[in-house]
Design a protein around this motif. Structure first.
Motif, mmCIF file in Angstrom:
data_model
loop_
_atom_site.group_PDB
_atom_site.id
_atom_site.type_symbol
_atom_site.label_atom_id
_atom_site.label_comp_id
_atom_site.label_asym_id
_atom_site.label_seq_id
_atom_site.Cartn_x
_atom_site.Cartn_y
_atom_site.Cartn_z
ATOM 1 N N UNK A 285 0.811 -1.206 0.000
ATOM 2 C CA UNK A 285 0.000 0.000 0.000
ATOM 3 C C UNK A 285 0.855 1.271 0.000
ATOM 4 N N UNK A 286 1.999 1.235 0.683
ATOM 5 C CA UNK A 286 2.853 2.418 0.787
ATOM 6 C C UNK A 286 3.451 2.836 -0.556
ATOM 7 N N UNK A 287 3.481 1.912 -1.514
ATOM 8 C CA UNK A 287 4.054 2.230 -2.825
ATOM 9 C C UNK A 287 2.997 2.649 -3.840
ATOM 10 N N UNK A 288 1.745 2.634 -3.426
ATOM 11 C CA UNK A 288 0.660 3.010 -4.319
ATOM 12 C C UNK A 288 0.292 4.482 -4.116
ATOM 13 N N UNK A 289 -0.351 5.065 -5.107
ATOM 14 C CA UNK A 289 -0.891 6.419 -4.996
ATOM 15 C C UNK A 289 -2.357 6.286 -4.594
ATOM 16 N N UNK A 290 -2.659 6.613 -3.335
ATOM 17 C CA UNK A 290 -4.014 6.472 -2.804
ATOM 18 C C UNK A 290 -4.366 7.744 -2.053
ATOM 19 N N UNK A 291 -5.468 8.392 -2.420
ATOM 20 C CA UNK A 291 -5.857 9.590 -1.696
ATOM 21 C C UNK A 291 -6.758 10.496 -2.484
ATOM 22 N N UNK A 292 -6.998 11.674 -1.911
ATOM 23 C CA UNK A 292 -7.769 12.700 -2.579
ATOM 24 C C UNK A 292 -6.988 13.308 -3.727
ATOM 25 N N UNK A 293 -7.625 14.160 -4.550
ATOM 26 C CA UNK A 293 -6.999 14.662 -5.778
ATOM 27 C C UNK A 293 -5.660 15.366 -5.576
ATOM 28 N N UNK A 294 -5.609 16.321 -4.654
ATOM 29 C CA UNK A 294 -4.373 17.082 -4.476
ATOM 30 C C UNK A 294 -3.245 16.200 -3.966
ATOM 31 N N UNK A 295 -3.556 15.392 -2.973
ATOM 32 C CA UNK A 295 -2.550 14.483 -2.416
ATOM 33 C C UNK A 295 -2.041 13.523 -3.491
ATOM 34 N N UNK A 296 -2.952 12.991 -4.317
ATOM 35 C CA UNK A 296 -2.566 12.028 -5.345
ATOM 36 C C UNK A 296 -1.727 12.682 -6.445
ATOM 37 N N UNK A 297 -2.128 13.865 -6.880
ATOM 38 C CA UNK A 297 -1.350 14.543 -7.924
ATOM 39 C C UNK A 297 0.053 14.869 -7.427
ATOM 40 N N UNK A 298 0.167 15.280 -6.173
ATOM 41 C CA UNK A 298 1.484 15.542 -5.593
ATOM 42 C C UNK A 298 2.337 14.271 -5.576
ATOM 43 N N UNK A 299 1.706 13.146 -5.247
ATOM 44 C CA UNK A 299 2.439 11.879 -5.184
ATOM 45 C C UNK A 299 2.963 11.478 -6.553
ATOM 46 N N UNK A 300 2.158 11.667 -7.590
ATOM 47 C CA UNK A 300 2.602 11.346 -8.954
ATOM 48 C C UNK A 300 3.752 12.266 -9.364
ATOM 49 N N UNK A 301 3.636 13.537 -9.029
ATOM 50 C CA UNK A 301 4.708 14.482 -9.359
ATOM 51 C C UNK A 301 6.006 14.113 -8.636
ATOM 52 N N UNK A 302 5.892 13.667 -7.378
ATOM 53 C CA UNK A 302 7.088 13.257 -6.640
ATOM 54 C C UNK A 302 7.725 12.015 -7.263
ATOM 55 N N UNK A 303 6.912 11.094 -7.702
ATOM 56 C CA UNK A 303 7.434 9.900 -8.378
ATOM 57 C C UNK A 303 8.224 10.292 -9.625
ATOM 58 N N UNK A 304 7.639 11.170 -10.428
ATOM 59 C CA UNK A 304 8.300 11.601 -11.653
ATOM 60 C C UNK A 304 9.625 12.288 -11.347
ATOM 61 N N UNK A 305 9.640 13.118 -10.308
ATOM 62 C CA UNK A 305 10.866 13.831 -9.944
ATOM 63 C C UNK A 305 11.893 12.889 -9.328
ATOM 64 N N UNK A 306 11.456 11.999 -8.463
ATOM 65 C CA UNK A 306 12.376 11.079 -7.792
ATOM 66 C C UNK A 306 13.122 10.209 -8.781
ATOM 67 N N UNK A 307 12.407 9.717 -9.791
ATOM 68 C CA UNK A 307 13.017 8.787 -10.742
ATOM 69 C C UNK A 307 13.372 9.436 -12.069
ATOM 70 N N UNK A 308 13.200 10.767 -12.151
ATOM 71 C CA UNK A 308 13.614 11.546 -13.328
ATOM 72 C C UNK A 308 13.012 11.010 -14.616
ATOM 73 N N UNK A 309 11.715 10.702 -14.575
ATOM 74 C CA UNK A 309 11.029 10.238 -15.781
ATOM 75 C C UNK A 309 10.115 11.348 -16.298
ATOM 76 N N UNK A 310 9.895 11.331 -17.602
ATOM 77 C CA UNK A 310 9.035 12.334 -18.218
ATOM 78 C C UNK A 310 7.584 11.893 -18.270
ATOM 79 N N UNK A 311 7.342 10.639 -17.954
ATOM 80 C CA UNK A 311 5.997 10.086 -18.076
ATOM 81 C C UNK A 311 5.760 9.094 -16.941
ATOM 82 N N UNK A 312 4.545 9.096 -16.406
ATOM 83 C CA UNK A 312 4.126 8.112 -15.409
ATOM 84 C C UNK A 312 2.884 7.418 -15.949
ATOM 85 N N UNK A 313 2.915 6.084 -15.948
ATOM 86 C CA UNK A 313 1.771 5.307 -16.430
ATOM 87 C C UNK A 313 0.925 4.877 -15.236
ATOM 88 N N UNK A 314 -0.307 5.333 -15.211
ATOM 89 C CA UNK A 314 -1.222 5.094 -14.099
ATOM 90 C C UNK A 314 -1.975 3.784 -14.313
#
Length: 341
Positions: A285-314
């Motif tokens: 569960x800790x590795x998944x994006x789970x939450x309300x809209x703002x929290x979830x969008x922030x989590x996706x943005x952090x993933x992209x920044x952490x791993x330096x990818x230009x795209x995240x597949x949901x």
């Protein structure tokens, strides 16, 4: 952002319902501006209808306008390379510039089903897996418009995936370990790490790929993204409830429990998780994006920044409440809408 779909089958659905739900989800992703929509290959699983990516891709591409559609992925050892090349050359001809071929080497099923698949497609499992790099080369060569020359009985015969190709799909290597990262780098191919399934070793695999990358005629520099499970709702509490059915399904897979169709939220809430399994459930569960809209969008943005990818597949894993229309998956569609902002 892009979308990964395993075409899940809920306890209140038939296969027809599951397919209709995925067609609607693909249309929603297209309307929302997602970049690509991939379907996975899994066999003989009660909760997964994605047994045949080329057939699903044809349906989804025909039902959408501009989104790229592809496989995430085709498990190449299950199939003769020529068959895969023919299928995707035909899809590319029908939907030029919109088709991706993602290739993996995992079985995508249990050992018995794997044997049934591979026995007719070129040998036993170990042989098919060991020849994976050769099979990748074969698909790449056969897909080219000029095709390849096949030497038989002292003569060279032309072999093409389709008679008059004018374009080829983008071909990706997929993996959840360093094997495919190393192979993709060696061949100068784009690479995707299955973060949604593994969640561990992501940084190491991506670094290996980038540091070892050799430019090819098709790709001058590394190109990569990662996948992530996501359940997004109006509130954190609702998102947690919607994520529970898929969390329990993954827990069953990891602990050797019987696999079932995906539970509804209400069915999942009645399940008692053994204390011994709770740490594994929480780790996933800790590795998944789970939450309300703002929290979830922030989590996706952090993933992209952490791993330096230009795209995240949901991978939208939000389940359904009892009474949901069977031919729909509104919570999966809502996950995509809320993430898109």
């Amino acid at each position: 952002m892009s979308v990964l779909d395993l075409v899940p089958v809920r306890s209140d659905q038939t296969t027809s319902h599951a397919i209709a739900s995925s067609v609607a989800l693909a249309r929603a992703a297209d309307d929302l501006g997602y970049r690509r929509y991939w379907v996975a290959e899994h066999h003989n699983m009660p909760a997964v209808a994605a047994t045949n990516p080329p057939v699903m891709i044809a349906m989804l591409a025909a039902a959408t306008r501009s989104i790229r559609v592809g496989s995430g992925g085709m498990m190449l050892p299950n199939h003769a390379p020529l068959v895969v090349a023919e299928q995707f050359a035909l899809l590319e001809a029908a939907f030029p510039g919109r088709i991706d071929l993602g290739i993996g080497r995992a079985p995508g099923t249990d050992p018995v089903t794997s044997f049934a698949l591979r026995h007719g497609a070129g040998g036993v499992s170990d042989e098919a897996v060991s020849r994976f790099p050769e099979y990748v080369d074969n698909v790449l060569a056969m897909m080219e418009p000029e095709g390849v020359g096949l030497a038989v009985n002292g003569r060279t015969h032309p072999l093409r995936a389709t008679p008059v190709a004018t374009s080829v799909p983008t071909i990706w290597l997929l993996g959840s370990s360093d094997y495919s990262a190393r192979l993709a780098a060696e061949k100068g191919m784009p690479y995707v790490f299955a973060h949604h399934f593994s969640g561990q070793g992501t940084a190491e695999a991506l670094e290996l790929y980038r540091s070892s990358f050799r430019p090819s005629p098709e790709l001058a520099e590394p190109r990569t993204f990662l996948t992530v499970n996501a359940a997004v709702a109006a509130s954190d509490e609702e998102a947690e409830a919607l994520a529970l059915p898929q969390l329990l399904a993954m827990l069953a897979l990891r602990t050797g429990q019987p696999l079932t169709p995906q539970r509804t939220v209400e069915e999942a809430e009645k399940v008692e998780v053994p204390e011994a399994h709770r740490p594994l459930l929480e780790a996933m569960r800790s590795r998944w994006v789970i939450g309300g809209p703002e929290r979830a969008r922030d989590a996706v943005a952090r993933l992209a920044a952490t791993y330096a990818v230009d795209e995240v597949m949901i991978h939208p894993v939000a389940g359904a409440h009892e009474g949901t229309e069977p031919a729909s998956s509104p919570a999966r569609e809502e996950t995509l809408r809320l993430l898109a902002g």
